[in-house]
Design a protein around this motif. Structure first.
Motif, short mmCIF file in Angstrom:
data_model
loop_
_atom_site.label_atom_id
_atom_site.label_comp_id
_atom_site.label_asym_id
_atom_site.label_seq_id
_atom_site.Cartn_x
_atom_site.Cartn_y
_atom_site.Cartn_z
N UNK A 192 83.94 66.90 37.19
CA UNK A 192 82.61 66.35 37.43
C UNK A 192 81.52 67.36 37.10
N UNK A 193 80.66 66.99 36.14
CA UNK A 193 79.49 67.78 35.78
C UNK A 193 79.86 69.09 35.09
N UNK A 194 81.02 69.16 34.48
CA UNK A 194 81.45 70.37 33.77
C UNK A 194 81.08 70.23 32.29
N UNK A 195 80.00 70.89 31.89
CA UNK A 195 79.49 70.75 30.53
C UNK A 195 80.40 71.27 29.46
N UNK A 196 81.34 72.14 29.82
CA UNK A 196 82.33 72.65 28.87
C UNK A 196 83.65 72.86 29.61
N UNK A 197 84.73 72.99 28.87
CA UNK A 197 86.05 73.15 29.48
C UNK A 197 86.11 74.42 30.33
N UNK A 198 85.43 75.46 29.89
CA UNK A 198 85.47 76.74 30.62
C UNK A 198 84.87 76.63 32.01
N UNK A 199 84.01 75.64 32.21
CA UNK A 199 83.35 75.47 33.52
C UNK A 199 84.31 74.95 34.60
N UNK A 200 85.50 74.49 34.18
CA UNK A 200 86.48 74.04 35.15
C UNK A 200 87.01 75.21 35.98
N UNK A 201 87.09 76.39 35.35
CA UNK A 201 87.61 77.56 36.04
C UNK A 201 89.12 77.56 36.18
N UNK A 202 89.80 76.72 35.41
CA UNK A 202 91.25 76.64 35.48
C UNK A 202 91.78 76.07 34.17
N UNK A 203 92.99 76.49 33.79
CA UNK A 203 93.66 75.93 32.61
C UNK A 203 94.54 74.78 33.08
N UNK A 204 94.42 73.64 32.40
CA UNK A 204 95.16 72.45 32.81
C UNK A 204 96.26 72.10 31.83
N UNK A 205 97.37 71.60 32.36
CA UNK A 205 98.44 71.06 31.51
C UNK A 205 98.74 69.62 31.90
N UNK A 206 97.72 68.96 32.50
CA UNK A 206 97.83 67.56 32.88
C UNK A 206 96.66 66.80 32.27
N UNK A 207 96.73 65.48 32.30
CA UNK A 207 95.65 64.66 31.75
C UNK A 207 94.36 64.88 32.54
N UNK A 208 93.24 64.82 31.80
CA UNK A 208 91.94 65.09 32.40
C UNK A 208 90.94 63.98 32.08
N UNK A 209 90.25 63.50 33.12
CA UNK A 209 89.12 62.59 32.96
C UNK A 209 87.85 63.43 33.09
N UNK A 210 87.04 63.44 32.06
CA UNK A 210 85.84 64.27 31.98
C UNK A 210 84.61 63.39 32.20
N UNK A 211 83.94 63.56 33.34
CA UNK A 211 82.75 62.78 33.67
C UNK A 211 81.56 63.72 33.73
N UNK A 212 80.54 63.47 32.89
CA UNK A 212 79.48 64.46 32.76
C UNK A 212 78.24 63.85 32.12
N UNK A 213 77.13 64.63 32.11
CA UNK A 213 75.89 64.19 31.46
C UNK A 213 75.28 65.27 30.58
N UNK A 214 75.98 66.38 30.35
CA UNK A 214 75.43 67.45 29.53
C UNK A 214 75.48 67.12 28.04
N UNK A 215 74.40 67.39 27.36
CA UNK A 215 74.34 67.15 25.91
C UNK A 215 75.36 68.00 25.18
N UNK A 216 75.67 69.18 25.73
CA UNK A 216 76.59 70.11 25.07
C UNK A 216 78.07 69.74 25.26
N UNK A 217 78.36 68.73 26.06
CA UNK A 217 79.75 68.35 26.32
C UNK A 217 80.41 67.85 25.04
N UNK A 218 81.59 68.41 24.71
CA UNK A 218 82.27 68.06 23.46
C UNK A 218 83.45 67.10 23.70
N UNK A 219 83.43 66.37 24.82
CA UNK A 219 84.48 65.39 25.14
C UNK A 219 85.87 66.03 25.14
N UNK A 220 86.01 67.07 25.95
CA UNK A 220 87.24 67.86 25.99
C UNK A 220 88.37 67.19 26.78
N UNK A 221 88.09 66.09 27.47
CA UNK A 221 89.12 65.43 28.25
C UNK A 221 89.94 64.45 27.44
#
Length: 313
Positions: free
Chosen positions: A82-111
């Motif tokens: 939620x509200x993570x404009x980039x993958x690095x903002x998660x603060x964790x590396x994931x190996x599971x499916x991710x739903x990316x919900x956000x409003x930042x223009x810089x978001x590159x749809x990393x989910x």
């Protein structure tokens, strides 16, 4: 991405983790709080994750913030950021499916699944629209959380992006039981003593450039320690620097404990600061963006940013 696919992914999941970004603000925590409540309504096993240990005391009135953990559960099979404009903002590396919900223009749809609306004033507005589109009932806890994120990212409805949709959302959330009084009090009015003191010091040392069009604020670790301040305590001075009639862009350079620099940019919308942030590997919105620099040379950083801004101005 179809909403149906996202709903199906949630229904199939056995353990969902909602993620608020590092150094979380009201919009991120509020969005995560609302989704956490939604998962409970679905009788899902759910965890609330944030990599940062410090949570703003003012925001602890939000539902479920006492459930936040700094360790990511090993048995989780779906994450919702939620509200993570980039993958690095998660603060964790994931190996599971991710739903990316956000409003930042810089978001590159990393989910794997993405619900991103750069036109929305807040991530809580993106989430509100998602709930409405999928006929998901919003209870009073969800309404309170969504309202808190809305007033924070709209600067109490003073943002240039405030329109009839924002007021209609606020009205609906109040009808649904949002505790608007607590939201207004804790999100907009309460300020710690350390925040008051460091704001005064920042304003006293503020520097103006380019005929007063650019305001620059510097905060080093010595200053942070002197006033017992935390990162969020510096935001008020940055926002208020834009109140000066000549200022088009306000810049905050804050030294981190690891001796890197966190740069935060705000503009009156005449300058696209997202473009400046992208130049340094960051991002955000046209009116609010940020990035991190690998060393703590504030004067060098100031000159580099101002040089780029002068070209824009």
């Amino acid at each position: 991405m179809r909403n149906k696919d996202i709903i199906e992914a949630i229904e199939k999941a056995k353990h969902v983790v909602v993620i608020s970004h590092v150094n979380p603000d009201a919009d991120s925590l509020s969005s995560a709080s609302a989704v956490y409540t939604y998962m409970l309504k679905l009788h899902k096993k759910v965890s609330f994750f944030c990599a940062s240990k410090h949570i703003d005391e003012n925001l602890k009135f939000l539902p479920w913030l006492d459930k936040i953990k700094n360790s990511f559960p090993k048995d989780a099979d779906l994450a919702i950021s939620l509200d993570c404009g980039s993958y690095s903002r998660l603060g964790v590396e994931l190996d599971i499916d991710l739903i990316n919900i956000d409003h930042h223009q810089s978001n590159d749809n990393y989910g794997k699944y993405n619900v991103v609306d750069a036109d929305a004033i807040s991530t809580t507005q993106v989430l509100y629209d998602f709930f409405k589109a999928n006929e998901i009932d919003i209870n009073h806890k969800m309404a309170t959380a969504l309202y808190a994120g809305l007033i924070d990212d709209s600067s109490n409805f003073l943002s240039h992006k405030t329109d009839h949709r924002v007021f209609e959302m606020a009205k609906d959330l109040c009808h649904l039981g949002a505790d608007s009084k607590s939201c207004n009090l804790f999100v907009s009015q309460h300020m710690s003593l350390s925040a008051y003191r460091i704001k005064g010091a920042m304003m006293l040392d503020m520097q103006l450039y380019n005929d007063g069009k650019i305001a620059v604020l510097h905060v080093d670790q010595k200053m942070m320690q002197k006033y017992g301040a935390k990162a969020n305590d510096c935001e008020a001075a940055l926002e208020e620097a834009l109140h000066l009639p000549t200022v088009k862009v306000a810049i905050l350079l804050r030294e981190n404990k690891n001796l890197t620099l966190k740069a935060s940019l705000r503009s009156d919308m005449s300058i696209d600061v997202n473009g400046i942030a992208r130049h340094f590997g960051g991002g955000g919105h046209p009116h609010a963006a940020g990035f991190t620099l690998p060393d703590n040379d504030m004067q060098k950083a100031t000159q580099e940013i101002i040089t780029l801004l002068k070209e824009s101005i």
